[in-house]
Design a protein around this motif. Sequence first.
Motif, PDB file in Angstrom:
ATOM      1  N   ASP A  99      53.614  17.581  43.532  1.00 28.59           N
ATOM      2  CA  ASP A  99      53.359  19.782  43.382  1.00 28.59           C
ATOM      3  C   ASP A  99      51.901  19.600  42.566  1.00 28.59           C
ATOM      4  OD1 ASP A  99      56.170  19.741  44.178  1.00 28.59           O
ATOM      5  OD2 ASP A  99      57.107  19.171  42.380  1.00 28.59           O
ATOM      6  N   MET A 100      51.181  19.882  43.244  1.00 30.75           N
ATOM      7  CA  MET A 100      50.091  19.371  42.315  1.00 30.75           C
ATOM      8  C   MET A 100      49.017  20.571  43.540  1.00 30.75           C
ATOM      9  SD  MET A 100      46.710  17.970  40.804  1.00 30.75           S
ATOM     10  CE  MET A 100      48.496  17.024  40.168  1.00 30.75           C
ATOM     11  N   THR A 101      48.404  21.495  43.225  1.00 31.24           N
ATOM     12  CA  THR A 101      47.871  22.446  44.365  1.00 31.24           C
ATOM     13  C   THR A 101      47.288  22.056  45.043  1.00 31.24           C
ATOM     14  OG1 THR A 101      46.183  23.660  42.225  1.00 31.24           O
ATOM     15  CG2 THR A 101      49.271  24.234  42.309  1.00 31.24           C
ATOM     16  N   HIS A 102      46.675  22.159  46.088  1.00 27.06           N
ATOM     17  CA  HIS A 102      45.317  22.081  46.295  1.00 27.06           C
ATOM     18  C   HIS A 102      43.966  22.453  45.752  1.00 27.06           C
ATOM     19  CE1 HIS A 102      46.542  22.398  50.513  1.00 27.06           C
ATOM     20  NE2 HIS A 102      48.061  22.093  49.998  1.00 27.06           N
ATOM     21  N   ALA A 103      44.435  22.934  44.841  1.00 35.15           N
ATOM     22  CA  ALA A 103      42.777  23.152  43.667  1.00 35.15           C
ATOM     23  C   ALA A 103      42.932  22.422  42.751  1.00 35.15           C
ATOM     24  CB  ALA A 103      42.791  25.032  43.404  1.00 35.15           C
ATOM     25  N   ASP A 104      43.413  22.032  42.386  1.00 32.42           N
ATOM     26  CA  ASP A 104      44.050  20.779  41.110  1.00 32.42           C
ATOM     27  C   ASP A 104      43.860  19.871  42.035  1.00 32.42           C
ATOM     28  OD1 ASP A 104      44.909  23.211  39.480  1.00 32.42           O
ATOM     29  OD2 ASP A 104      46.730  22.537  39.716  1.00 32.42           O
ATOM     30  N   ALA A 105      44.463  19.497  43.264  1.00 30.05           N
ATOM     31  CA  ALA A 105      44.084  17.939  43.532  1.00 30.05           C
ATOM     32  C   ALA A 105      42.906  17.782  43.900  1.00 30.05           C
ATOM     33  CB  ALA A 105      44.838  17.783  44.809  1.00 30.05           C
ATOM     34  N   GLY A 106      42.120  19.150  44.790  1.00 29.15           N
ATOM     35  CA  GLY A 106      40.458  19.098  44.543  1.00 29.15           C
ATOM     36  C   GLY A 106      39.609  18.556  43.619  1.00 29.15           C
ATOM     37  N   ASP A 107      39.915  19.389  42.369  1.00 30.70           N
ATOM     38  CA  ASP A 107      39.419  19.106  40.491  1.00 30.70           C
ATOM     39  C   ASP A 107      39.261  17.387  40.631  1.00 30.70           C
ATOM     40  OD1 ASP A 107      38.341  21.892  40.916  1.00 30.70           O
ATOM     41  OD2 ASP A 107      40.134  22.671  39.465  1.00 30.70           O
ATOM     42  N   ILE A 108      40.989  17.077  40.596  1.00 33.87           N
ATOM     43  CA  ILE A 108      40.823  15.592  40.515  1.00 33.87           C
ATOM     44  C   ILE A 108      39.934  14.442  41.204  1.00 33.87           C
ATOM     45  CG2 ILE A 108      42.286  13.870  40.411  1.00 33.87           C
ATOM     46  CD1 ILE A 108      45.141  16.180  38.855  1.00 33.87           C
ATOM     47  N   LEU A 109      40.282  14.954  42.520  1.00 32.67           N
ATOM     48  CA  LEU A 109      39.599  13.662  43.995  1.00 32.67           C
ATOM     49  C   LEU A 109      38.396  14.697  44.109  1.00 32.67           C
ATOM     50  CD1 LEU A 109      42.113  13.817  46.314  1.00 32.67           C
ATOM     51  CD2 LEU A 109      41.250  12.137  44.625  1.00 32.67           C
ATOM     52  N   GLY A 110      37.723  15.260  42.704  1.00 39.19           N
ATOM     53  CA  GLY A 110      35.970  15.938  43.193  1.00 39.19           C
ATOM     54  C   GLY A 110      35.871  16.149  44.269  1.00 39.19           C
ATOM     55  N   ILE A 111      36.330  16.811  44.965  1.00 32.12           N
ATOM     56  CA  ILE A 111      36.074  17.842  46.294  1.00 32.12           C
ATOM     57  C   ILE A 111      36.721  19.106  46.690  1.00 32.12           C
ATOM     58  CG2 ILE A 111      36.801  15.229  47.539  1.00 32.12           C
ATOM     59  CD1 ILE A 111      39.594  16.102  48.450  1.00 32.12           C
ATOM     60  N   PHE A 112      36.549  19.738  47.956  1.00 32.35           N
ATOM     61  CA  PHE A 112      36.996  20.982  48.015  1.00 32.35           C
ATOM     62  C   PHE A 112      38.203  21.287  48.575  1.00 32.35           C
ATOM     63  CE2 PHE A 112      32.386  21.143  48.937  1.00 32.35           C
ATOM     64  CZ  PHE A 112      31.733  21.655  47.352  1.00 32.35           C
ATOM     65  N   GLU A 113      38.772  22.470  47.706  1.00 30.37           N
ATOM     66  CA  GLU A 113      39.987  22.691  48.972  1.00 30.37           C
ATOM     67  C   GLU A 113      40.662  22.330  49.601  1.00 30.37           C
ATOM     68  OE1 GLU A 113      43.371  26.252  47.708  1.00 30.37           O
ATOM     69  OE2 GLU A 113      41.914  26.120  46.194  1.00 30.37           O
ATOM     70  N   GLY A 114      39.475  23.203  50.546  1.00 26.81           N
ATOM     71  CA  GLY A 114      39.474  22.981  51.886  1.00 26.81           C
ATOM     72  C   GLY A 114      39.542  21.179  52.503  1.00 26.81           C
ATOM     73  N   THR A 115      38.490  20.470  51.249  1.00 27.98           N
ATOM     74  CA  THR A 115      39.003  19.141  52.720  1.00 27.98           C
ATOM     75  C   THR A 115      39.968  18.500  51.577  1.00 27.98           C
ATOM     76  OG1 THR A 115      36.232  18.980  51.452  1.00 27.98           O
ATOM     77  CG2 THR A 115      37.887  17.111  52.111  1.00 27.98           C
ATOM     78  N   VAL A 116      40.830  18.973  51.233  1.00 24.19           N
ATOM     79  CA  VAL A 116      42.502  18.627  50.450  1.00 24.19           C
ATOM     80  C   VAL A 116      43.465  19.429  51.632  1.00 24.19           C
ATOM     81  CG1 VAL A 116      43.988  19.050  48.898  1.00 24.19           C
ATOM     82  CG2 VAL A 116      41.576  18.719  48.125  1.00 24.19           C
ATOM     83  N   SER A 117      43.370  20.467  51.749  1.00 28.12           N
ATOM     84  CA  SER A 117      43.811  20.935  53.197  1.00 28.12           C
ATOM     85  C   SER A 117      43.622  19.754  54.705  1.00 28.12           C
ATOM     86  CB  SER A 117      43.791  22.634  53.111  1.00 28.12           C
ATOM     87  OG  SER A 117      44.072  23.469  52.545  1.00 28.12           O
ATOM     88  N   TRP A 118      42.714  19.876  54.924  1.00 32.67           N
ATOM     89  CA  TRP A 118      42.157  18.825  55.952  1.00 32.67           C
ATOM     90  C   TRP A 118      42.674  17.621  55.735  1.00 32.67           C
ATOM     91  CZ3 TRP A 118      39.053  14.251  56.327  1.00 32.67           C
ATOM     92  CH2 TRP A 118      39.015  13.829  57.911  1.00 32.67           C
TER      93      TRP A 118
END
Length: 172
Positions: free
Chosen positions: A140-159
């Motif tokens: 239940d993490m948002t794409h933005a939060d997952a991107g922050d944790i992984l050090g990547i852009f939100e768009g990269t999380v979606s990809w």
Amino acid sequence: MTVSDEDMALAAQDGDGQAFASLIARQYDRLFRLCFRLTGSKHEAEDLTQDICAALPAKLSSYKQQSKVTTWLYRVAVNAAHDRRRKQATYGRASDGWGDWELNRQAVIEENQTRADWLTIAMGSLPVDLRDTLALVLDDMTHADAGDILGIFEGTVSWRLSEARKHLKSIK
């Protein structure tokens, strides 16, 4: 000298514990046989007889010597059996359908567990970056939060999620 059942019942009404015990000892087998005939089950008859004996001290106040003690005791037993049947019928109506509900609930739990087991195994086949991303979003993490944790852009999380879905669909 033999004391009558009626005299013992009257003495028991006045609090004579020995008279009550003697009355029960004298009438117990007869009461059990009646309860067995009323219930058709030894186990039920034992329970009903015990319940009657436990309630008898309070019920003795209703004995007025208008009939023999055995007649009065039989009426108490028949009433207790009727009460028990009514309670069982009410319980039966109230619980009707719960067995099906529980079976369906267990089936859903098993199906969900099967899916979770499949997903756990399937995620193990994903590349590490896709697996980490999917694990965060499934939690239940948002794409933005997952991107922050992984050090990547939100768009990269979606990809990455799109790639993970493609991979999981291919092994389904």
